[in-house]
Design a protein around this motif. Structure first.
Motif, short mmCIF file in Angstrom:
data_model
loop_
_atom_site.label_atom_id
_atom_site.label_comp_id
_atom_site.label_asym_id
_atom_site.label_seq_id
_atom_site.Cartn_x
_atom_site.Cartn_y
_atom_site.Cartn_z
N LEU A 109 12.62 46.66 43.09
CA LEU A 109 12.20 45.42 43.74
C LEU A 109 13.37 44.46 43.86
O LEU A 109 13.73 43.78 42.89
CB LEU A 109 11.06 44.77 42.95
N ASP A 110 13.98 44.40 45.04
CA ASP A 110 15.04 43.42 45.25
C ASP A 110 14.40 42.08 45.63
O ASP A 110 13.17 41.95 45.69
CB ASP A 110 16.03 43.89 46.31
N TYR A 111 15.21 41.09 45.94
CA TYR A 111 14.70 39.74 46.20
C TYR A 111 13.72 39.74 47.36
O TYR A 111 12.62 39.15 47.26
CB TYR A 111 15.86 38.79 46.48
N CYS A 112 14.07 40.36 48.47
CA CYS A 112 13.19 40.35 49.64
C CYS A 112 11.88 41.10 49.37
O CYS A 112 10.81 40.70 49.85
CB CYS A 112 13.92 40.94 50.84
N SER A 113 11.95 42.19 48.62
CA SER A 113 10.74 42.93 48.27
C SER A 113 9.81 42.06 47.44
O SER A 113 8.58 42.07 47.62
CB SER A 113 11.10 44.19 47.49
N CYS A 114 10.39 41.29 46.52
CA CYS A 114 9.59 40.38 45.69
C CYS A 114 8.94 39.30 46.54
O CYS A 114 7.76 38.99 46.39
CB CYS A 114 10.47 39.74 44.63
N GLU A 115 9.70 38.71 47.46
CA GLU A 115 9.17 37.66 48.32
C GLU A 115 8.02 38.17 49.18
O GLU A 115 7.03 37.46 49.40
CB GLU A 115 10.28 37.10 49.21
#
Length: 469
Positions: free
Chosen positions: A103-109
């Motif tokens: 889970l990178d930043y965009c996946s989290c968002e």
């Protein structure tokens, strides 16, 4: 920036927001209406959707896919599969398992479209390779939407300063989170400080910190907060290299000043006999509180049993004691004999793999014959032959409390062949006597065992359901 994201950002103090901006390498200037208005807008909007029956699973999945497109990431197949299994979006779903998913930043968002519509009993982010910004964003969402009652962030060593800051804020402010698993990642200074600050006021009742390199200063910081904590009931600290010197002293202080803890797991450490002495001295201060103490695999010997011998008769609340995988030998069991006969609180005793032979089994049989309350005894992985089994069988003809006696089921080599067959007969007889006790106990007000010794003997823990104390 949407209202929900603005609301999440207000959860941090000005100092925290400044620190987070520095860590992220950019300045944030946010303009938003007062908290009360945003909370009211969000609650009213969600209530309207639910009342109109317009918040469907199809809507949530579509919104998530659109969010993924906006953030230029692919929808997570594991997340989509779990969404499709949800039967009611107005109640908490059982589990949202993202363990092992990167889970990178965009996946989290992109996950916000799910979290704003569905709450869960358990969310697992174990091994999700969370980096600092993504962890911070996701944990802020969990707080704002009260997303989980049980959260697992284990094996995420890259959460960084901002991630731990957001986790600390979640723990301090959440009204529903009762269990946190944060295992298998080093408890560096800022992480220990953030967690300890949160524990001063959090509502957590269960905390798992296995294999987090807690020995030394991090444990000192943690204990400082836990001595003032009045909510935490279960603390799991196995596999932390906790030693017999400073660490055992800190744990002793914890037991002296904290009367809320009911379970303390110190398994798979190096407390040794001198560390056990510190623990036993502190146990004498426990008037109400500790019910389960796990000391398995701690380099404890028969010499350490002299410390337990002194304190056991005075303990009024301890129900489960696991001493498995320590070299106690028959001498250690003999040392504990009188104090175990006097004690009237202990329900479960774990002695698996402790170097016991038939001599030790005879001593245990004498204890069982005098005990009116012990419900379970674990003596697996010991050299108990026909003679020891015979003694235990005779004791169970007198004892009415033991409903489970754990013994190795494979037959062991004897000097005489007929004794091997005798072992089989005695194992069956012991099982029948325990079953008879269990049947007789049905309908009686026996106190429930506080922790399964089979679980205590292992280093993994199954997902429990929260139970009222």
């Amino acid at each position: 920036m949407d209202i929900a994201h603005s609301r999440r950002m207000t959860g941090h103090s000005e100092e925290e927001a400044t620190s987070q901006s520095v860590k992220e390498g950019r300045e944030k200037r946010v303009s938003f209406p007062p908290d009360e208005q945003m909370v009211s807008d969000f609650v009213e909007r969600r209530a309207e959707l639910q009342e109109a029956d317009s918040l469907t699973l199809t809507d949530i999945i579509l919104a998530y896919k659109q969010s993924c497109e906006k953030h230029q990431v692919k929808p997570n197949p594991k997340a989509l599969d779990q969404l499709k299994q949800i039967t009611c979006v107005t109640d908490r779903a059982r589990c949202f398992d993202l363990s092992g998913e990167r889970l990178d930043y965009c996946s989290c968002e992109s996950l916000e479209e799910i979290l704003k519509s569905v709450q869960f009993d358990f969310i697992s982010l174990q091994g999700a390779e969370l980096e600092e910004n993504g962890a911070s964003s996701l944990l802020d969402m969990f707080l704002y939407y009260e997303s989980a009652t049980h959260l697992d962030v284990s094996s995420n060593s890259g959460m960084g300063f901002s991630g731990w800051l957001s986790l600390s804020h979640l723990l301090r402010q959440s009204g529903c989170l009762w269990r946190l698993d944060a295992c298998n990642m080093p408890m560096v200074d800022y992480a220990a400080q953030a967690l300890s600050k949160a524990l001063l006021t959090s509502r957590l009742t269960v905390l798992h910190l296995e294999n987090t390199c807690l020995s030394g200063k991090p444990l000192f910081t943690l204990v400082g907060a836990l001595k003032r904590n009045v909510a935490l009931q279960e603390l799991y600290l196995s596999e932390n290299n906790l030693n017999a010197y400073q660490d055992s002293m800190q744990l002793g202080d914890l037991l002296k000043y904290n009367s809320t803890l009911k379970t303390l797991d110190l398994g798979n450490n190096t407390m040794s006999d001198s560390g056990l002495e510190e623990i036993c001295d502190a146990l004498s201060f426990q008037k109400t509180g500790l019910r389960t103490l796990i000391l398995s695999n701690n380099h404890i010997t028969h010499l350490g049993m002299s410390h337990l011998q002194k304190v056991l008769p005075r303990l009024k609340t301890l129900e489960t004691l696991n001493l498995g995988k320590n070299n106690l030998e028959n001498r250690g069991i003999h040392t504990l004999k009188e104090s175990l006969m006097i004690n009237r609180s202990l329900l479960q005793l774990g002695l698996a793999s402790t170097g016991i032979t038939c001599e030790g089994a005879v001593t245990l049989a004498e204890i069982l014959a005098e005990s009116p309350q012990i419900q379970r005894l674990d003596v697996r992985q010991n050299q108990v032959l026909a003679g020891g089994l015979m003694a235990l069988s005779l004791a169970l003809k007198i004892n009415r409390s033991v409903i489970r006696l754990d013994l190795d089921q494979h037959l062991k080599e004897e000097k005489e062949d007929f004794l091997v067959e005798t072992q089989k007969t005695l194992l069956s007889r012991i099982s029948d006597l325990c079953t008879a006790n269990a049947t007789a106990a049905k309908g009686m007000a026996l106190r429930p065992a506080s922790l399964d010794l089979a679980d205590c003997a292992e280093t993994t823990y199954p997902l429990p359901t929260q139970t009222a104390d």
